[in-house]
Enzyme design. Structure first.
Site, PDB file in Angstrom:
ATOM      1  N   GLY A  18       1.031  -1.316  -0.007  1.00  0.00           N
ATOM      2  CA  GLY A  18      -0.073   0.028  -0.100  1.00  0.00           C
ATOM      3  C   GLY A  18       0.934   1.188  -0.016  1.00  0.00           C
ATOM      4  N   ILE A  19       0.359   2.195   0.292  1.00  0.00           N
ATOM      5  CA  ILE A  19       0.825   3.565   0.181  1.00  0.00           C
ATOM      6  C   ILE A  19       2.172   3.668   1.255  1.00  0.00           C
ATOM      7  CG2 ILE A  19       0.701   6.097   0.892  1.00  0.00           C
ATOM      8  CD1 ILE A  19      -2.106   6.046  -0.574  1.00  0.00           C
ATOM      9  N   SER A  47      -5.238   1.435   0.844  1.00  0.00           N
ATOM     10  CA  SER A  47      -5.067   2.804   0.277  1.00  0.00           C
ATOM     11  C   SER A  47      -5.568   2.973  -0.979  1.00  0.00           C
ATOM     12  CB  SER A  47      -3.528   2.548  -0.057  1.00  0.00           C
ATOM     13  OG  SER A  47      -2.577   2.451   1.018  1.00  0.00           O
ATOM     14  N   GLY A  52     -11.173   9.892   1.151  1.00  0.00           N
ATOM     15  CA  GLY A  52     -10.657  11.098   1.667  1.00  0.00           C
ATOM     16  C   GLY A  52      -9.201  11.568   1.111  1.00  0.00           C
ATOM     17  N   GLY A  53      -8.685  12.593   1.490  1.00  0.00           N
ATOM     18  CA  GLY A  53      -7.139  12.939   0.852  1.00  0.00           C
ATOM     19  C   GLY A  53      -6.327  12.738   1.848  1.00  0.00           C
ATOM     20  N   GLU A 118     -13.393  18.327   6.284  1.00  0.00           N
ATOM     21  CA  GLU A 118     -13.994  17.303   6.875  1.00  0.00           C
ATOM     22  C   GLU A 118     -14.097  17.137   8.216  1.00  0.00           C
ATOM     23  OE1 GLU A 118     -11.568  13.702   5.671  1.00  0.00           O
ATOM     24  OE2 GLU A 118     -12.091  13.974   3.657  1.00  0.00           O
ATOM     25  N   HIS A 233     -16.617   4.434  10.773  1.00  0.00           N
ATOM     26  CA  HIS A 233     -16.979   5.658   9.954  1.00  0.00           C
ATOM     27  C   HIS A 233     -18.485   5.549  10.027  1.00  0.00           C
ATOM     28  CE1 HIS A 233     -17.322   8.077   6.749  1.00  0.00           C
ATOM     29  NE2 HIS A 233     -16.135   8.445   6.672  1.00  0.00           N
ATOM     30  N   ARG A 278     -15.629  12.185  14.326  1.00  0.00           N
ATOM     31  CA  ARG A 278     -16.379  11.189  13.677  1.00  0.00           C
ATOM     32  C   ARG A 278     -16.977   9.939  14.789  1.00  0.00           C
ATOM     33  NH1 ARG A 278     -12.452   8.510   9.111  1.00  0.00           N
ATOM     34  NH2 ARG A 278     -13.074  10.286   8.105  1.00  0.00           N
ATOM     35  N   HIS A 337     -13.913   1.193  10.017  1.00  0.00           N
ATOM     36  CA  HIS A 337     -13.016   1.849   8.985  1.00  0.00           C
ATOM     37  C   HIS A 337     -11.612   2.131   9.315  1.00  0.00           C
ATOM     38  CE1 HIS A 337     -12.712   4.843   5.830  1.00  0.00           C
ATOM     39  NE2 HIS A 337     -12.202   5.777   6.527  1.00  0.00           N
ATOM     40  N   ARG A 372      -8.673   9.169  15.276  1.00  0.00           N
ATOM     41  CA  ARG A 372      -8.168   9.870  14.223  1.00  0.00           C
ATOM     42  C   ARG A 372      -8.825  10.858  13.702  1.00  0.00           C
ATOM     43  NH1 ARG A 372      -8.058   8.611   8.617  1.00  0.00           N
ATOM     44  NH2 ARG A 372      -9.807   7.480   8.964  1.00  0.00           N
ATOM     45  N   SER A 377      -4.507   9.914   8.285  1.00  0.00           N
ATOM     46  CA  SER A 377      -3.780   8.669   7.984  1.00  0.00           C
ATOM     47  C   SER A 377      -2.753   8.642   6.880  1.00  0.00           C
ATOM     48  CB  SER A 377      -4.617   7.503   8.062  1.00  0.00           C
ATOM     49  OG  SER A 377      -5.582   7.566   7.398  1.00  0.00           O
ATOM     50  N   LEU A 378      -3.405   8.890   5.643  1.00  0.00           N
ATOM     51  CA  LEU A 378      -2.519   8.852   4.385  1.00  0.00           C
ATOM     52  C   LEU A 378      -1.275   9.818   4.601  1.00  0.00           C
ATOM     53  CD1 LEU A 378      -4.953   8.882   1.345  1.00  0.00           C
ATOM     54  CD2 LEU A 378      -3.784   6.869   2.551  1.00  0.00           C
TER      55      LEU A 378
HETATM   56  C1  SIN Z   1     -13.750   9.863   4.325  1.00  0.00           C
HETATM   57  O1  SIN Z   1     -13.546  10.258   3.195  1.00  0.00           O
HETATM   58  O2  SIN Z   1     -14.648   9.997   4.943  1.00  0.00           O
HETATM   59  C2  SIN Z   1     -12.567   8.749   4.927  1.00  0.00           C
HETATM   60  C3  SIN Z   1     -11.387   9.740   5.039  1.00  0.00           C
HETATM   61  C4  SIN Z   1     -10.519   9.209   6.248  1.00  0.00           C
HETATM   62  O3  SIN Z   1     -10.997   8.026   6.755  1.00  0.00           O
HETATM   63  O4  SIN Z   1      -9.551   9.819   6.462  1.00  0.00           O
END
Ligand code: SIN
Length: 510
Positions: A18-19, A47, A52-53, A118, A233, A278, A337, A372, A377-378
């Protein structure tokens, strides 16, 4: 009989495509590295599915300290503030690095990065690529970069099964491939295996992600941390598909609301409403569902007609379920999630086992704490891959002696574990349910990695007799005055489980 691969010349072995794994390999270059992936690169990695970015303070009204404050607030007292500070400071440069590697981020006509909003972010700071297909676009660019980097040897179709460890030092990786077991002699291993979605019935992640890296690290004697913190999520599409299609928080960032069958916006009284943290939104939806309501995302007015253009992946999932987001309400409910916990690592990604690093979701860096912040996370995976690569590159590696490790061919069927974890370790937990799960998992844990991982998570959740962040105990609904992290090895977890299973009176002593 294992096939033994010895001509690696001491190369580090990265487990996971993955990333986090790809970025670690790229940062190690030109030092030669081996990257093992169960599947062809990009297939079945969570990934690739990320909608979400990446969160980074790039707006004119933003700065790393504001990003830090939001991260710490979401983490509910358990973030490692130093790690969080380092990650948010490095985040803008990480975006630049990805752009340099060929990621086509979403931009304004003038070329500036588009910044999305977000939940629990005080500023617009989410960078996307390809709308809600950020993970896919980032993986496209990184896979291409890895494939064109001669120092990286990619071996696909290989599953790491055991780490060989001598005197708390990594000496090799035992893996399984189509021709049988194969042993990689190496003193440096980086775990980048992703999360645990496959241990739950309802998840937004690939079902093949069953906490393999946690199992490898735990059986090697590594310390694991924060395992009880699992993020659900709030808005998975509630239909027949498993895994459940995710409906990104960015949709709420663009104005979508959450309503029940009467049209009531039941989150309106909550601070932050639909964009509250969240865990807060997920619990509110779970409670409403438990009270017999139906819950929907209302996208009809906002984003409205632009929905399909802004969120093509989600629009396609909705179409598949016979829903037109421009006209219909979208049925939703929470689903597993992300895992905040993982293999405990220091500021360089080193685990408690010499020669073993961890990066990405499998690691517990302390950035996320108890919850989180969306899209952190990315960012974490990209930033920490550099720290891991710098540390692993500078490391002499452990001894490279032929290792003695055998794959017990332990059953890795997650099915029995899925039902247990989904029941006892969902959004709301209680001591009785957790003890029952511990008793059921204990006899399986000696031979099954998913059960061993599930057992460690259940013990951490049992020990945390409070509600904090994503961990909600109906029998301990309040936050304890003092925030502490739980870290332990598999051996310690097994001892606790045996005591618990054998002697109910021991509960008081824990
Ligand atoms: C989302 O796009 O809601 C998920 C993004 C994330 O989990 O960071």
């Amino acid at each position: 009989m294992n096939m033994e691969i010895r001509n690696l010349d001491g190369r580090p072995v990265i487990v996971g495509g993955g990333i986090a794994g790809l970025m670690t390999a790229l940062h190690l270059a030109p030092e030669p590295a081996v990257l093992l992936s169960r599947m062809p690169l990009g297939a079945d990695a969570s990934s690739t599915w990320a909608q979400g970015g990446l969160a980074a303070s790039l707006g004119l009204d933003d700065e790393p300290l504001l990003h830090l404050a939001d991260t710490l607030a979401a983490g509910d007292g358990l973030c490692d503030a130093d790690v969080a500070r380092r990650v948010v400071q490095a985040a803008p440069a990480a975006i630049e690095e990805l752009a340099r590697l060929g990621v086509r981020f979403d931009r304004t006509p003038a070329g500036a990065l588009l910044l999305g909003l977000e939940a629990a972010h005080g500023r617009r700071r989410i960078v996307h690529a390809g709308g809600d297909g950020s993970g896919r676009e980032i993986m496209r660019a990184l896979v291409a970069a890895v494939r064109s980097t001669p120092s990286i040897t990619v071996i696909e179709g290989v599953e790491a099964r055991r780490l060989a460890v001598d005197d708390n030092t990594v000496v090799g990786v035992l893996a399984r491939c189509s021709v049988g077991p194969v042993f990689f002699v190496t003193g440096r291993v980086v775990l980048a295996t992703g999360g645990i979605g496959g241990l739950f019935l309802d998840t937004t992640n690939p079902l093949g992600n069953c906490g393999q890296g946690l199992g490898l690290a735990a059986r090697a004697g590594a310390v694991l941390a924060d395992l009880e913190f699992i993020q659900f999520h709030p808005t998975a599409l509630d239909g027949a598909d498993r895994p459940m299609p995710l409906i990104s928080e960015a949709v709420r960032g663009e104005g979508a609301t959450i309503v029940d069958e009467t049209g009531q916006r039941f989150l309106q009284g909550v601070q932050g409403a639909e964009l509250a943290p969240r865990d807060v939104v997920a619990r509110a939806i779970w409670k409403h569902l438990s009270n017999g309501h139906c819950v929907f995302l209302d996208t009809r007015e906002k984003p409205g007609p632009t929905f399909a253009r802004q969120f093509p992946t989600i629009a396609s999932a909705c179409r598949g379920a016979g829903i037109d987001p421009g006209h219909d309400l979208i049925p939703i409910r929470p689903a597993q999630h992300y895992h905040m916990g993982g293999v405990a690592v220091d500021g360089a990604g080193r685990t408690s086992v010499s020669g073993l690093w961890a990066c990405g979701e499998v690691a517990s860096t302390g950035l996320h704490g108890a919850n989180r912040l969306a899209s952190n996370s990315l960012t974490e995976a990209i930033v920490c891959a550099l720290w891991v690569a710098e540390s692993a590159a500078g490391s002499p590696g452990g001894r490279q002696k032929p290792a003695i490790a055998s794959d017990q061919d332990s059953p890795d069927d997650p099915m029995p574990v899925r039902a247990l974890l989904s029941g006892a370790l969902g959004l709301a937990r209680d001591g009785e349910g957790l003890k029952a799960a511990i008793r059921a998992l204990l006899p399986l844990a000696a031979t099954s990695d998913p059960a061993a991982v599930g057992l460690m998570i259940a013990i951490a959740a049992f020990l945390r007799q409070e509600s904090r962040g994503a961990h909600y105990r109906t029998d301990f609904p309040h936050r304890a005055a003092v925030a502490r992290r739980f870290e332990f090895t598999l051996k310690a977890a097994l001892a606790t489980a045996q005591e618990l299973a054998g002697s109910p009176a021991l509960e008081e002593a824990i």
